[in-house]
Motif scaffolding. Structure first.
Motif, PDB file in Angstrom:
ATOM      1  N   SER A 115       0.788  -1.231   0.000  1.00 40.90           N
ATOM      2  CA  SER A 115       0.000   0.000   0.000  1.00 40.90           C
ATOM      3  C   SER A 115       0.822   1.284   0.000  1.00 40.90           C
ATOM      4  N   PHE A 116       2.029   1.244   0.525  1.00 40.70           N
ATOM      5  CA  PHE A 116       2.815   2.479   0.603  1.00 40.70           C
ATOM      6  C   PHE A 116       3.005   3.164  -0.752  1.00 40.70           C
ATOM      7  N   PRO A 117       3.374   2.442  -1.818  1.00 36.36           N
ATOM      8  CA  PRO A 117       3.560   3.146  -3.103  1.00 36.36           C
ATOM      9  C   PRO A 117       2.291   3.850  -3.580  1.00 36.36           C
ATOM     10  N   VAL A 118       1.150   3.154  -3.443  1.00 34.40           N
ATOM     11  CA  VAL A 118      -0.121   3.754  -3.873  1.00 34.40           C
ATOM     12  C   VAL A 118      -0.502   4.909  -2.953  1.00 34.40           C
ATOM     13  N   PHE A 119      -0.313   4.723  -1.661  1.00 33.74           N
ATOM     14  CA  PHE A 119      -0.700   5.737  -0.693  1.00 33.74           C
ATOM     15  C   PHE A 119       0.080   7.031  -0.892  1.00 33.74           C
ATOM     16  N   PHE A 120       1.383   6.929  -1.051  1.00 31.78           N
ATOM     17  CA  PHE A 120       2.197   8.139  -1.168  1.00 31.78           C
ATOM     18  C   PHE A 120       2.083   8.784  -2.549  1.00 31.78           C
ATOM     19  N   LYS A 121       2.121   7.985  -3.604  1.00 28.20           N
ATOM     20  CA  LYS A 121       2.210   8.559  -4.950  1.00 28.20           C
ATOM     21  C   LYS A 121       0.847   8.895  -5.537  1.00 28.20           C
ATOM     22  N   GLN A 122      -0.093   7.951  -5.474  1.00 31.38           N
ATOM     23  CA  GLN A 122      -1.371   8.162  -6.146  1.00 31.38           C
ATOM     24  C   GLN A 122      -2.380   8.909  -5.284  1.00 31.38           C
ATOM     25  N   VAL A 123      -2.432   8.573  -4.008  1.00 32.71           N
ATOM     26  CA  VAL A 123      -3.421   9.238  -3.139  1.00 32.71           C
ATOM     27  C   VAL A 123      -2.973  10.646  -2.785  1.00 32.71           C
ATOM     28  N   HIS A 124      -1.683  10.816  -2.452  1.00 29.55           N
ATOM     29  CA  HIS A 124      -1.211  12.125  -1.989  1.00 29.55           C
ATOM     30  C   HIS A 124      -0.338  12.842  -3.007  1.00 29.55           C
ATOM     31  N   GLY A 125      -0.105  12.253  -4.169  1.00 26.74           N
ATOM     32  CA  GLY A 125       0.551  12.953  -5.261  1.00 26.74           C
ATOM     33  C   GLY A 125       2.006  13.294  -5.053  1.00 26.74           C
ATOM     34  N   LEU A 126       2.744  12.473  -4.278  1.00 24.06           N
ATOM     35  CA  LEU A 126       4.167  12.746  -4.093  1.00 24.06           C
ATOM     36  C   LEU A 126       4.951  12.359  -5.353  1.00 24.06           C
ATOM     37  N   SER A 127       6.127  12.938  -5.490  1.00 17.92           N
ATOM     38  CA  SER A 127       7.002  12.596  -6.614  1.00 17.92           C
ATOM     39  C   SER A 127       7.576  11.198  -6.418  1.00 17.92           C
TER      40      SER A 127
END
Length: 277
Positions: free
Chosen positions: A55-67
């Motif tokens: 879940s971390f990759p999806v949570f940080f990048k897709q949900v919160h839009g991090l680089s």
């Protein structure tokens, strides 16, 4: 040499005895509350890892839009803290006992899982430096907590059994512990689709709190009993040598170099040490 019929009977009896022995040993493990609390805690610890890795990759990048770089940094920070710290926490658990490391590490992981949900509640979905700073803190708590638990957990499971049966005990412990990856990925994946990431983080925090409860109320480490006995024997050993020194310098007692005297106090201390062993 026994006839074939008698030989087959002997072999079948030996196999039956071996199966009964395995059954007895396995049943004794299942009925050991300390051992089972460690196995279930290991399952729960890997439950949150199954959730985190998926879940971390999806949570940080897709949900919160991090680089990509920020996402990779946050994902790498957790195992970095975990891997570095556990090189020392295992040895410290040998010195200071398993339970304090297991309890504090599980509590740290539960706190970290709840901490991941705070940035959205305070500042919304759009990830900025405030989100990243708080997630870094959560990553550190999660990594250090896992490092406190991992070596001590496996060592504690090994402590619970006789060395002759340690393979059986560790095999079943690792089976339950590694099933945590499977359950964590499957259960939390479904939860994310239904209730969202933040609530799934809170579910993990509650499950880790359950592991903490199991460790606090059902795990009674044998190593602490052994440590208490060792301290008591060390105290007797110190007193034993102090009695030697007092007897050596007593003026009324003649010292024979060929055969040193043994005072009554010394004999009593030796008797106590023998009884303790």
């Amino acid at each position: 040499q026994a006839p074939p019929s008698e030989a087959s009977t002997v072999v079948s009896l030996l196999l039956q005895r071996e199966n009964e022995s395995f059954f007895v040993l396995f049943t004794s493990l299942l009925l050991n509350p300390s051992y089972m609390s460690l196995c279930l805690s290991g399952l729960i610890l890997n439950f949150k890892d199954g959730f985190a890795w998926g879940s971390f990759p999806v949570f940080f990048k897709q949900v919160h839009g991090l680089s990509d770089s920020a996402t990779d940094m946050l994902i790498a920070l957790y195992p970095l803290c975990w891997g570095f710290a556990q090189a020392f926490t295992g040895a410290l658990s040998d010195r200071y006992g398993r339970k304090i490391f297991l309890a504090s590490g599980t509590a740290s992981c539960a706190f970290a899982m709840a901490l991941f949900t705070i940035p959205k509640a305070l500042w919304g979905d759009a990830g900025d430096f405030r989100h990243i700073h708080l997630w870094v803190v959560a990553d550190i708590f999660l990594g250090l907590g896992t490092a406190l638990v991992y070596p001590a957990l496996q060592a504690a499971a090994a402590d619970e059994v006789d060395p002759m049966n340690r393979g059986l005990a560790l095999g079943f412990y690792r089976f339950l512990r590694d099933m945590g990856y499977v359950f964590g990925a499957l259960v939390c994946g479904g939860l994310e689709d239904r209730v969202g990431f933040e609530k799934t983080f809170l579910v993990n925090s509650l499950v880790l709190a359950l592991a903490l409860w199991l460790l606090l109320f059902f795990y009674q480490p044998k190593s602490e009993e052994d440590a208490a006995l060792s301290i008591w024997l060390a105290t007797l050993f110190t007193a034993f040598h102090q009695v030697d020194e007092i007897g050596e310098y007593t003026e009324e007692e003649e010292v024979d170099v060929q055969s040193p005297p043994q005072s009554p106090n010394r004999r009593v201390l030796v008797s106590h040490c023998s009884d303790a062993w």
